[in-house]
Design a protein around this motif. Sequence first.
Motif, PDB file in Angstrom:
ATOM      1  N   ALA A  85     -10.647 -13.832 -59.202  1.00  0.00           N
ATOM      2  CA  ALA A  85      -9.938 -13.476 -60.434  1.00  0.00           C
ATOM      3  C   ALA A  85      -9.388 -12.054 -60.368  1.00  0.00           C
ATOM      4  O   ALA A  85      -8.210 -11.804 -60.678  1.00  0.00           O
ATOM      5  N   ILE A  86     -10.226 -11.105 -59.953  1.00  0.00           N
ATOM      6  CA  ILE A  86      -9.789  -9.712 -59.889  1.00  0.00           C
ATOM      7  C   ILE A  86      -8.724  -9.526 -58.816  1.00  0.00           C
ATOM      8  O   ILE A  86      -7.713  -8.838 -59.026  1.00  0.00           O
ATOM      9  N   SER A  87      -8.930 -10.130 -57.650  1.00  0.00           N
ATOM     10  CA  SER A  87      -7.974  -9.981 -56.559  1.00  0.00           C
ATOM     11  C   SER A  87      -6.617 -10.579 -56.910  1.00  0.00           C
ATOM     12  O   SER A  87      -5.577  -9.958 -56.637  1.00  0.00           O
ATOM     13  N   MET A  88      -6.599 -11.749 -57.549  1.00  0.00           N
ATOM     14  CA  MET A  88      -5.331 -12.360 -57.918  1.00  0.00           C
ATOM     15  C   MET A  88      -4.608 -11.533 -58.971  1.00  0.00           C
ATOM     16  O   MET A  88      -3.375 -11.375 -58.928  1.00  0.00           O
ATOM     17  N   PHE A  89      -5.360 -10.989 -59.933  1.00  0.00           N
ATOM     18  CA  PHE A  89      -4.758 -10.149 -60.976  1.00  0.00           C
ATOM     19  C   PHE A  89      -4.098  -8.917 -60.355  1.00  0.00           C
ATOM     20  O   PHE A  89      -2.937  -8.584 -60.665  1.00  0.00           O
ATOM     21  N   LEU A  90      -4.814  -8.238 -59.449  1.00  0.00           N
ATOM     22  CA  LEU A  90      -4.264  -7.041 -58.811  1.00  0.00           C
ATOM     23  C   LEU A  90      -3.122  -7.388 -57.863  1.00  0.00           C
ATOM     24  O   LEU A  90      -2.161  -6.621 -57.739  1.00  0.00           O
ATOM     25  N   THR A  91      -3.202  -8.530 -57.218  1.00  0.00           N
ATOM     26  CA  THR A  91      -2.121  -8.953 -56.313  1.00  0.00           C
ATOM     27  C   THR A  91      -0.828  -9.187 -57.078  1.00  0.00           C
ATOM     28  O   THR A  91       0.250  -8.760 -56.644  1.00  0.00           O
ATOM     29  N   ILE A  92      -0.939  -9.858 -58.211  1.00  0.00           N
ATOM     30  CA  ILE A  92       0.258 -10.118 -59.030  1.00  0.00           C
ATOM     31  C   ILE A  92       0.854  -8.805 -59.537  1.00  0.00           C
ATOM     32  O   ILE A  92       2.078  -8.590 -59.448  1.00  0.00           O
ATOM     33  N   THR A 131     -18.364   5.763 -49.282  1.00  0.00           N
ATOM     34  CA  THR A 131     -17.533   5.710 -50.491  1.00  0.00           C
ATOM     35  C   THR A 131     -18.125   4.761 -51.520  1.00  0.00           C
ATOM     36  O   THR A 131     -18.214   5.071 -52.712  1.00  0.00           O
ATOM     37  N   ILE A 132     -18.531   3.574 -51.057  1.00  0.00           N
ATOM     38  CA  ILE A 132     -19.124   2.594 -51.973  1.00  0.00           C
ATOM     39  C   ILE A 132     -20.428   3.124 -52.555  1.00  0.00           C
ATOM     40  O   ILE A 132     -20.717   2.942 -53.744  1.00  0.00           O
ATOM     41  N   LYS A 133     -21.225   3.808 -51.734  1.00  0.00           N
ATOM     42  CA  LYS A 133     -22.477   4.384 -52.219  1.00  0.00           C
ATOM     43  C   LYS A 133     -22.223   5.501 -53.221  1.00  0.00           C
ATOM     44  O   LYS A 133     -22.940   5.639 -54.220  1.00  0.00           O
ATOM     45  N   ALA A 134     -21.193   6.316 -52.968  1.00  0.00           N
ATOM     46  CA  ALA A 134     -20.901   7.461 -53.841  1.00  0.00           C
ATOM     47  C   ALA A 134     -20.502   7.034 -55.247  1.00  0.00           C
ATOM     48  O   ALA A 134     -20.788   7.731 -56.223  1.00  0.00           O
ATOM     49  N   VAL A 135     -19.866   5.876 -55.376  1.00  0.00           N
ATOM     50  CA  VAL A 135     -19.455   5.402 -56.706  1.00  0.00           C
ATOM     51  C   VAL A 135     -20.511   4.517 -57.355  1.00  0.00           C
ATOM     52  O   VAL A 135     -20.279   3.957 -58.425  1.00  0.00           O
ATOM     53  N   GLY A 136     -21.670   4.364 -56.705  1.00  0.00           N
ATOM     54  CA  GLY A 136     -22.801   3.667 -57.316  1.00  0.00           C
ATOM     55  C   GLY A 136     -22.732   2.163 -57.316  1.00  0.00           C
ATOM     56  O   GLY A 136     -23.296   1.516 -58.211  1.00  0.00           O
ATOM     57  N   LEU A 137     -22.076   1.586 -56.316  1.00  0.00           N
ATOM     58  CA  LEU A 137     -21.949   0.131 -56.281  1.00  0.00           C
ATOM     59  C   LEU A 137     -22.986  -0.553 -55.394  1.00  0.00           C
ATOM     60  O   LEU A 137     -23.096  -1.787 -55.425  1.00  0.00           O
ATOM     61  N   ILE A 138     -23.729   0.221 -54.608  1.00  0.00           N
ATOM     62  CA  ILE A 138     -24.677  -0.373 -53.671  1.00  0.00           C
ATOM     63  C   ILE A 138     -25.680  -1.260 -54.405  1.00  0.00           C
ATOM     64  O   ILE A 138     -26.184  -0.916 -55.466  1.00  0.00           O
ATOM     65  N   PRO A 147     -14.540  -3.626 -53.296  1.00  0.00           N
ATOM     66  CA  PRO A 147     -13.946  -3.044 -52.082  1.00  0.00           C
ATOM     67  C   PRO A 147     -12.859  -3.899 -51.445  1.00  0.00           C
ATOM     68  O   PRO A 147     -11.942  -3.372 -50.809  1.00  0.00           O
ATOM     69  N   GLY A 148     -12.935  -5.202 -51.582  1.00  0.00           N
ATOM     70  CA  GLY A 148     -11.914  -6.071 -50.998  1.00  0.00           C
ATOM     71  C   GLY A 148     -10.991  -6.694 -52.020  1.00  0.00           C
ATOM     72  O   GLY A 148     -10.378  -7.735 -51.748  1.00  0.00           O
ATOM     73  N   ALA A 149     -10.880  -6.062 -53.184  1.00  0.00           N
ATOM     74  CA  ALA A 149     -10.102  -6.658 -54.272  1.00  0.00           C
ATOM     75  C   ALA A 149      -8.604  -6.682 -53.986  1.00  0.00           C
ATOM     76  O   ALA A 149      -7.894  -7.570 -54.460  1.00  0.00           O
ATOM     77  N   VAL A 150      -8.112  -5.709 -53.231  1.00  0.00           N
ATOM     78  CA  VAL A 150      -6.677  -5.638 -52.921  1.00  0.00           C
ATOM     79  C   VAL A 150      -6.457  -6.186 -51.518  1.00  0.00           C
ATOM     80  O   VAL A 150      -6.799  -5.538 -50.525  1.00  0.00           O
ATOM     81  N   TRP A 206     -12.160 -16.306 -47.988  1.00  0.00           N
ATOM     82  CA  TRP A 206     -12.651 -15.008 -47.512  1.00  0.00           C
ATOM     83  C   TRP A 206     -13.956 -14.622 -48.197  1.00  0.00           C
ATOM     84  O   TRP A 206     -14.920 -14.208 -47.532  1.00  0.00           O
ATOM     85  N   HIS A 207     -14.012 -14.753 -49.504  1.00  0.00           N
ATOM     86  CA  HIS A 207     -15.235 -14.403 -50.225  1.00  0.00           C
ATOM     87  C   HIS A 207     -16.376 -15.350 -49.867  1.00  0.00           C
ATOM     88  O   HIS A 207     -17.536 -14.924 -49.736  1.00  0.00           O
ATOM     89  N   TRP A 208     -16.072 -16.637 -49.723  1.00  0.00           N
ATOM     90  CA  TRP A 208     -17.137 -17.596 -49.443  1.00  0.00           C
ATOM     91  C   TRP A 208     -17.748 -17.380 -48.060  1.00  0.00           C
ATOM     92  O   TRP A 208     -18.959 -17.515 -47.872  1.00  0.00           O
ATOM     93  N   ASN A 209     -16.928 -17.028 -47.081  1.00  0.00           N
ATOM     94  CA  ASN A 209     -17.405 -16.912 -45.700  1.00  0.00           C
ATOM     95  C   ASN A 209     -17.968 -15.539 -45.354  1.00  0.00           C
ATOM     96  O   ASN A 209     -18.569 -15.382 -44.288  1.00  0.00           O
ATOM     97  N   SER A 210     -17.776 -14.535 -46.194  1.00  0.00           N
ATOM     98  CA  SER A 210     -18.204 -13.178 -45.864  1.00  0.00           C
ATOM     99  C   SER A 210     -19.723 -13.058 -45.897  1.00  0.00           C
ATOM    100  O   SER A 210     -20.370 -13.514 -46.834  1.00  0.00           O
ATOM    101  N   TRP A 211     -20.283 -12.451 -44.876  1.00  0.00           N
ATOM    102  CA  TRP A 211     -21.726 -12.214 -44.823  1.00  0.00           C
ATOM    103  C   TRP A 211     -22.066 -10.779 -44.417  1.00  0.00           C
ATOM    104  O   TRP A 211     -23.094 -10.241 -44.823  1.00  0.00           O
ATOM    105  N   PHE A 212     -21.167 -10.137 -43.653  1.00  0.00           N
ATOM    106  CA  PHE A 212     -21.496  -8.816 -43.123  1.00  0.00           C
ATOM    107  C   PHE A 212     -21.633  -7.771 -44.221  1.00  0.00           C
ATOM    108  O   PHE A 212     -22.559  -6.947 -44.202  1.00  0.00           O
TER     109      PHE A 212
END
Length: 292
Positions: A85-92, A131-138, A147-150, A206-212
């Motif tokens: 949802a977020i990625s499609m919104f930002l893509t549009i 960067t992700i740790k600095a913004v408190g998302l960990i 991080p992969g929204a765009v 992409w979201h379903w297969n991501s594990w790393f």
Amino acid sequence: MKKSLGRRLFLGCNLVFLALLSLMCLMPILHILSISFSSGSAASAGKVLLWPVEFTPAAYQNVFGKPEYLRAFWVTIQRVVLGTAISMFLTILTAYPLSKETHQFGMRTFYAWIFVFTILFNGGLIPWYMTIKAVGLIDSIWALVLPGAVQVFNIILLLNFYRNLPKELEESSRIDGAGHFTTLWKIYAPLSLPALATTGLFTIVWHWNSWFDGMILMNHPDHYPLQTFLQSIIIKMDLRFLKSQDIELMQKLSDRTSKAAQIFVAAFPILVIYPVLQRFFIKGIVMGSVKE
């Protein structure tokens, strides 16, 4: 009109070729499914082809029989829904202004090259993590989503689709008093359903297969997405996550049956979603990849 002999032979050869090609694509899936429902000894001995040998659902009991797996499955569902949802919104929102001509949006080329630059170069794993740790998302679901929204490839695909739409559509809407947001959501978005279905399918896969990223960004196993959790349990066979009641079940499994169950569980949602979006897929790819 009666078809000539040559035409009938050509269509017959095409039919046979496509049937064989479809069978070749289907056989690996059937093989994996058969292994996942076979006993560990039969799978390890190489006795399984396209039908289960010594049928047993033990591999799937191992995957779905414990709350830890169901929790990981739920995390992945949340990730796919929020991330798509977020990625499609930002893509549009990003593709629309970048699809304009230079005289309409003077900085278009500059911003387009910034996005292209991110495809070719990146800061590396450590700056990404810091960067992700600095913004408190960990250790939160947002670390898997934001991080992969765009997705730059999806933006390029969609902006080329927009550039192929008739310019008269926007001109007529502006004459009627519509602004850019009205034009985007009431004219461009409905007309771009094939491209949106295509980019949406890419994002879901992409979201379903991501594990790393789940392994790097999640500190607690309860927050692992499905692929990360399965990788920890099945591929690494980390015994810290096994309980005493799992020993008997694990005796029925082998490395092959466990991995087969993992592969099929990971592929099944996409196998369900793809036929729904398939009718948009080819049109979206063709119209979004070529600028006339």
